[in-house]
Structure formats: structure tokens, C-alpha cells
Enzyme design. Structure first.
Site, PDB file in Angstrom:
ATOM      1  N   LYS A   2      12.000  -9.240  -1.944  1.00  0.00           N
ATOM      2  CA  LYS A   2      11.209  -8.942  -0.751  1.00  0.00           C
ATOM      3  C   LYS A   2      10.189 -10.047  -0.507  1.00  0.00           C
ATOM      4  O   LYS A   2       9.434 -10.403  -1.393  1.00  0.00           O
ATOM      5  CB  LYS A   2      10.487  -7.604  -0.956  1.00  0.00           C
ATOM      6  CG  LYS A   2       9.813  -7.061   0.263  1.00  0.00           C
ATOM      7  CD  LYS A   2       9.254  -5.673  -0.031  1.00  0.00           C
ATOM      8  CE  LYS A   2       8.481  -5.135   1.135  1.00  0.00           C
ATOM      9  NZ  LYS A   2       7.863  -3.852   0.832  1.00  0.00           N
ATOM     10  N   ARG A  62      -1.376  10.102   0.539  1.00  0.00           N
ATOM     11  CA  ARG A  62      -1.952  10.170   1.881  1.00  0.00           C
ATOM     12  C   ARG A  62      -1.489  11.409   2.625  1.00  0.00           C
ATOM     13  O   ARG A  62      -2.242  11.995   3.390  1.00  0.00           O
ATOM     14  CB  ARG A  62      -1.561   8.935   2.692  1.00  0.00           C
ATOM     15  CG  ARG A  62      -2.131   7.654   2.150  1.00  0.00           C
ATOM     16  CD  ARG A  62      -1.547   6.490   2.875  1.00  0.00           C
ATOM     17  NE  ARG A  62      -0.113   6.435   2.549  1.00  0.00           N
ATOM     18  CZ  ARG A  62       0.678   5.426   2.824  1.00  0.00           C
ATOM     19  NH1 ARG A  62       0.228   4.389   3.473  1.00  0.00           N
ATOM     20  NH2 ARG A  62       1.947   5.442   2.479  1.00  0.00           N
TER      21      ARG A  62
END
Length: 164
Positions: free
Chosen positions: A41, A90
């Protein structure tokens, strides 16, 4: 000594990340912030820059140190004799993903996971969202620490910093 690891790519580090790190630093004798090296990545910031930023913004926490790792987190934790990973949550979507990771980590090596509910002020915040906003000239003030804001401004122009 009570030790934990706070893993992530931190590309870039946000105030949400720092909230979790600070809270872990208050609970553990040593916190290792483990920066993931993902060779498949391409990140916005290189590994050395992410580590440098983290060292800068975590300098006020004497029990926090920054390391990098490749491969499985459980291997890193075992090599460094760290029994606990601390992860911020979250939303419920984070929990679904993180719970399966925690269960796999425990199955592999017995690594425990402590979940920390994110401060509501940062519940929507992610590195991807910050990069998206900054890349379109949006103001990321209050979302990331100043060293990150400065770098985003250099990369994407003045939209990443407040206009006054």
C-alpha cells in the site's frame, strides 16, 4: 510492568489517534505505538516521516515509544513481550471489524484487546477522511496536530491550513 501496543498506519496521525494514545498512556506503564509497514500500500507519508511525526506529537508522554512493524501484530507483540493491544472504536462498524481481529489475535497467541470508545469529538474522524478533505482544499484545523497540518498544506496547498 504493564505494557500495551497501539497499532496503526497513522497516515496521517489524527487527534483521534492521539486521544487513544494519551488515554492508554494514563493506564499503562509503557505504550508502544506500532506503525504498520504495508509494502503493498502506497501511503501519503513515508514510514520515517510518520514515525518522526509521532515522536514529535507524543513527546509529552514519557511512557510512549514509537516502533514500526511488518507482518502480524501478534508476532510484534510476542517479540516485545506486550500482552495487550489498545484500539479505539468510533462506531459500531469499527466494533464489527475490531472484534473479529481481537478474537483472531487471542486465538493465535492469547493477545488481549482493550477497546477504548473514541471521544465523541473525534467519532467521525479517520486518516482517510482527513486526506480526502485536505486534497480538496478543505480546512483540517483541529483534526490533526500542527506538524501534520503543515505537511498537508505543503502537499495540497493552503486549503489544508486555516485562512485568517
Amino acid at each position: 510492568m504493564r505494557r500495551c501496543v497501539c497499532p496503526g498506519s497513522f497516515d496521517p496521525v489524527t487527534h483521534g489517534h492521539l486521544d487513544v494514545i494519551e488515554r492508554a498512556a494514563g493506564l499503562f506503564d509503557e505504550v508502544v505505538v506500532a506503525v504498520l509497514v504495508n509494502v503493498s500500500k502506497k501511503g501519503l507519508f513515508g514510514l520515517d516521516e510518520r514515525i518522526g511525526i509521532l515522536e514529535d506529537v507524543c513527546s509529552g508522554f514519557p511512557n510512549v515509544r514509537i516502533e514500526s512493524f511488518q507482518g502480524l501484530l501478534v508476532d510484534f507483540a510476542r517479540q516485545h513481550e506486550i500482552p495487550v493491544v489498545v484500539r479505539g472504536l468510533r462506531a459500531i462498524t469499527d466494533f464489527d471489524y475490531e472484534l473479529s481481529m481481537a478474537q483472531m489475535n487471542h486465538r493465535l497467541t492469547g493477545l488481549e484487546t482493550f477497546f477504548v470508545a473514541t471521544n465523541p469529538e473525534y467519532s467521525y474522524l479517520s486518516s482517510s477522511l482527513v486526506k480526502e478533505v485536505a486534497s480538496h482544499g478543505g480546512d483540517v484545523t483541529g483534526l490533526v496536530p500542527p506538524p501534520v497540518q503543515e505537511r498537508l498544506s505543503r502537499l495540497f496547498g493552503d486549503g489544508a491550513t486555516p485562512t485568517r
